[in-house]
Design an enzyme around this catalytic site. Structure first.
Site, PDB file in Angstrom:
ATOM      1  N   GLU A  66       0.808  -1.217   0.000  1.00  0.00           N
ATOM      2  CA  GLU A  66       0.000   0.000   0.000  1.00  0.00           C
ATOM      3  C   GLU A  66       0.842   1.269   0.000  1.00  0.00           C
ATOM      4  O   GLU A  66       2.041   1.238   0.278  1.00  0.00           O
ATOM      5  CB  GLU A  66      -0.915  -0.003   1.217  1.00  0.00           C
ATOM      6  CG  GLU A  66      -0.140  -0.099   2.510  1.00  0.00           C
ATOM      7  CD  GLU A  66      -1.020  -0.392   3.718  1.00  0.00           C
ATOM      8  OE1 GLU A  66      -1.780  -1.373   3.671  1.00  0.00           O
ATOM      9  OE2 GLU A  66      -0.945   0.358   4.685  1.00  0.00           O
ATOM     10  N   CYS A  95       3.690   8.462   0.272  1.00  0.00           N
ATOM     11  CA  CYS A  95       4.273   7.569   1.270  1.00  0.00           C
ATOM     12  C   CYS A  95       4.277   6.175   0.656  1.00  0.00           C
ATOM     13  O   CYS A  95       3.216   5.649   0.313  1.00  0.00           O
ATOM     14  CB  CYS A  95       3.409   7.615   2.536  1.00  0.00           C
ATOM     15  SG  CYS A  95       3.862   6.373   3.752  1.00  0.00           S
ATOM     16  N   CYS A 141       5.963  -6.781   7.304  1.00  0.00           N
ATOM     17  CA  CYS A 141       7.249  -6.365   7.888  1.00  0.00           C
ATOM     18  C   CYS A 141       7.686  -7.397   8.919  1.00  0.00           C
ATOM     19  O   CYS A 141       6.866  -7.856   9.717  1.00  0.00           O
ATOM     20  CB  CYS A 141       7.110  -4.997   8.543  1.00  0.00           C
ATOM     21  SG  CYS A 141       8.670  -4.384   9.223  1.00  0.00           S
ATOM     22  N   CYS A 182       6.654  -4.598  15.368  1.00  0.00           N
ATOM     23  CA  CYS A 182       6.385  -3.614  16.430  1.00  0.00           C
ATOM     24  C   CYS A 182       4.923  -3.749  16.884  1.00  0.00           C
ATOM     25  O   CYS A 182       4.013  -3.889  16.057  1.00  0.00           O
ATOM     26  CB  CYS A 182       6.662  -2.205  15.913  1.00  0.00           C
ATOM     27  SG  CYS A 182       8.351  -2.035  15.292  1.00  0.00           S
ATOM     28  N   CYS A 224       2.022  -1.433  15.529  1.00  0.00           N
ATOM     29  CA  CYS A 224       1.961  -1.240  14.075  1.00  0.00           C
ATOM     30  C   CYS A 224       1.181  -2.360  13.396  1.00  0.00           C
ATOM     31  O   CYS A 224       1.476  -3.547  13.588  1.00  0.00           O
ATOM     32  CB  CYS A 224       3.384  -1.178  13.523  1.00  0.00           C
ATOM     33  SG  CYS A 224       3.464  -1.160  11.734  1.00  0.00           S
ATOM     34  N   CYS A 263       0.197   2.612   8.788  1.00  0.00           N
ATOM     35  CA  CYS A 263       0.675   1.599   7.851  1.00  0.00           C
ATOM     36  C   CYS A 263       0.105   0.218   8.171  1.00  0.00           C
ATOM     37  O   CYS A 263      -0.065  -0.148   9.314  1.00  0.00           O
ATOM     38  CB  CYS A 263       2.198   1.578   7.777  1.00  0.00           C
ATOM     39  SG  CYS A 263       3.041   1.412   9.342  1.00  0.00           S
TER      40      CYS A 263
HETATM   41  N1  SAH Z   1       9.531   0.523   9.179  1.00  0.00           N
HETATM   42  C1  SAH Z   1       9.812   1.890   9.152  1.00  0.00           C
HETATM   43  C2  SAH Z   1       8.913   2.690   8.232  1.00  0.00           C
HETATM   44  C3  SAH Z   1       7.446   2.400   8.226  1.00  0.00           C
HETATM   45  S1  SAH Z   1       6.504   2.850   9.642  1.00  0.00           S
HETATM   46  C4  SAH Z   1       9.784   2.466  10.557  1.00  0.00           C
HETATM   47  O1  SAH Z   1       9.346   1.787  11.465  1.00  0.00           O
HETATM   48  O2  SAH Z   1      10.256   3.584  10.716  1.00  0.00           O
HETATM   49  C5  SAH Z   1       6.439   4.631   9.598  1.00  0.00           C
HETATM   50  C6  SAH Z   1       6.225   5.268  10.968  1.00  0.00           C
HETATM   51  O3  SAH Z   1       4.877   5.054  11.448  1.00  0.00           O
HETATM   52  C7  SAH Z   1       7.144   4.695  12.034  1.00  0.00           C
HETATM   53  O4  SAH Z   1       7.654   5.717  12.852  1.00  0.00           O
HETATM   54  C8  SAH Z   1       6.198   3.821  12.817  1.00  0.00           C
HETATM   55  O5  SAH Z   1       6.674   3.565  14.086  1.00  0.00           O
HETATM   56  C9  SAH Z   1       4.916   4.599  12.782  1.00  0.00           C
HETATM   57  N2  SAH Z   1       3.694   3.836  13.064  1.00  0.00           N
HETATM   58  C10 SAH Z   1       3.417   2.567  12.730  1.00  0.00           C
HETATM   59  N3  SAH Z   1       2.161   2.234  13.123  1.00  0.00           N
HETATM   60  C11 SAH Z   1       1.631   3.327  13.702  1.00  0.00           C
HETATM   61  C12 SAH Z   1       0.371   3.619  14.298  1.00  0.00           C
HETATM   62  N4  SAH Z   1      -0.595   2.713  14.347  1.00  0.00           N
HETATM   63  N5  SAH Z   1       0.157   4.852  14.785  1.00  0.00           N
HETATM   64  C13 SAH Z   1       1.125   5.804  14.714  1.00  0.00           C
HETATM   65  N6  SAH Z   1       2.340   5.590  14.169  1.00  0.00           N
HETATM   66  C14 SAH Z   1       2.601   4.360  13.666  1.00  0.00           C
HETATM   67 FE1  SF4 Z   2       7.908  -2.657  10.556  1.00  0.00          FE
HETATM   68 FE2  SF4 Z   2       5.785  -1.303  11.458  1.00  0.00          FE
HETATM   69 FE3  SF4 Z   2       7.914  -1.659  13.038  1.00  0.00          FE
HETATM   70 FE4  SF4 Z   2       8.088  -0.006  10.905  1.00  0.00          FE
HETATM   71  S1  SF4 Z   2       6.778   0.277  12.701  1.00  0.00           S
HETATM   72  S2  SF4 Z   2       9.585  -1.561  11.554  1.00  0.00           S
HETATM   73  S3  SF4 Z   2       6.727  -1.085   9.449  1.00  0.00           S
HETATM   74  S4  SF4 Z   2       6.585  -3.287  12.241  1.00  0.00           S
END
Ligand code: SAH
Ligand code: SF4
Length: 361
Positions: free
Chosen positions: A95, A108, A115, A119, A122, A339
């Site tokens: 996406e 974006c 992934c 996390c 996420c 994301c």
């Molecule tokens: N994997 C990379 C890039 C993708 S995530 C990373 O982790 O940086 C992009 C940003 O969105 C990251 O800072 C991530 O921690 C944040 N993010 C992911 N899920 C989220 C959510 N549900 N609410 C707010 N921020 C989120």
């Molecule tokens: Fe992967 Fe989501 Fe963690 Fe970014 S925030 S590293 S996309 S699991």
């Protein structure tokens, strides 16, 4: 289209977006013409390239493909952003988001399907790892968005790799895609307008520094202490904050690009005043900017976001301590712009392209 047909489709054409302009098919100025059609005109079909001889267009369509998607679905948000869900040629999904704010057209993009980092806050992390995206699949997201928006791909001046996936764990393909974005005969973008966001993979940060492309780095820190960070970011067990910050300092020394620190505020987890103070202490001496991100809720999430008052208080504390801070209020929340969310639950709102038959594009 069945899985079998897709597999056949992939084997009979090659991804033209994997080629640098000088590697494109054709002799002499034909290469420049094709590059112009792809990147300035945004053609997704060789038949559109009307200043090429018909025989050449047909030969190109037999051997090459432009789009990397079997299906593109758009989810417009009330705030003007549009979320795109792409079904790749192998049926997997990824996406991207289009954000046309303040005359700055930004996309974006994703670097993976799912992934591996996992996390806890996420939605992409909850999906697990699907696969890496190729450079062509990363670029194809931008081209598909431009096509749907009716603009030239070159009108998109800002790219953030903040969609699905961890770009530094797919660095070879990400670097190739970035080089194509920067290439004067491809997207001709400025490196300052490309941001890679990472969960913090030190060896990836060092390699990025060596490549010296001038792109911006955003570090998803989310906690100033290892104990809290490990609770929400599994890779934090492998890479302590000190090690990541050493890599970030090196990146700054090499590139002179101020690093953004992303910090998603989670209720009762990383939003205490002592954590704001520790964060300020940690960033002392680093040319940093903190981007506080309100948590974007998704179905099944086991964490909750800090309420607005708490976000403002956290920001105030950082500012009082001299840390440049901004709050990124979420966009496209109504269509799940955090994301990974579309891939988790998704009745399509608008279907854009029917499944193309191979060679027929
Ligand atoms: N994997 C990379 C890039 C993708 S995530 C990373 O982790 O940086 C992009 C940003 O969105 C990251 O800072 C991530 O921690 C944040 N993010 C992911 N899920 C989220 C959510 N549900 N609410 C707010 N921020 C989120
Ligand atoms: Fe992967 Fe989501 Fe963690 Fe970014 S925030 S590293 S996309 S699991």
């Amino acid at each position: 289209m069945t899985g079998e047909a897709l597999a056949q489709g992939q084997s009979t054409t090659r991804p033209i977006l994997e080629l640098f302009p000088e590697e494109l098919p054709g002799e002499g100025y034909r290469k420049a013409q094709i590059a112009h059609w792809l990147y300035a005109r945004g053609a997704l079909d060789f038949a559109e390239m009307t200043d090429l001889p018909k025989a050449l267009r047909e030969a190109l369509a037999r051997e090459w493909r432009i789009s990397e998607f079997a299906l593109v679905e758009a989810y417009p948000s009330q705030d003007g952003s549009v979320k795109y869900l792409f079904t790749l040629l192998d049926g997997k999904k990824t996406e991207a988001v289009y954000m046309p704010y303040q005359n700055r057209k930004t996309v974006c993009l994703s670097s993976m399907v799912g992934c591996p980092a996992g996390c806890t806050f996420c939605a992409t992390g909850a999906l697990g790892f699907g696969r890496n995206l190729t450079a062509g699949e990363i670029l194809a997201q931008l081209l598909a968005i431009a096509h749907h928006q009716g603009i030239s791909p070159r009108e998109i001046r800002n790219v953030v790799l903040m969609g699905m996936g961890e770009p530094l764990l797919n660095l070879g393909n990400v670097l190739k895609a970035v080089r194509l974005m920067l290439h004067p005969k491809a997207l001709a973008m400025s490196p300052r307008r490309i941001t890679l966001s990472t969960v913090g993979i030190p060896r990836g940060i060092y390699r990025l520094a060596e490549e010296d492309l001038g792109v911006r780095l955003a570090l998803s820190l989310h906690a100033p202490d290892d104990e809290t960070r490990r609770r929400i970011i599994p890779t934090a067990h492998r890479y302590p904050i000190a090690e990541i910050l050493e890599a970030v300092r090196h990146y700054y020394a090499k590139t002179k690009r101020r690093v953004t620190f992303e910090y998603t505020l989670l209720k009762g987890v990383n939003d205490h005043p002592w954590q704001a103070r520790l964060l300020a202490k940690l960033l002392r001496g680093i040319s940093a900017h903190v981007n506080l991100i309100p948590f974007n809720p998704w179905e099944g999430a086991r964490v909750a976001g800090t309420p607005k008052a708490g976000i403002l208080a956290f920001a105030e504390e950082l500012k009082r301590l001299g840390v440049p801070t901004s709050i990124r209020f979420s966009r496209g929340q109504d269509v799940g712009a955090a994301c990974g969310q579309l891939a988790l639950k998704a009745p399509p709102i608008l279907t854009l392209t029917p499944t193309p038959e191979d060679g027929g594009r």
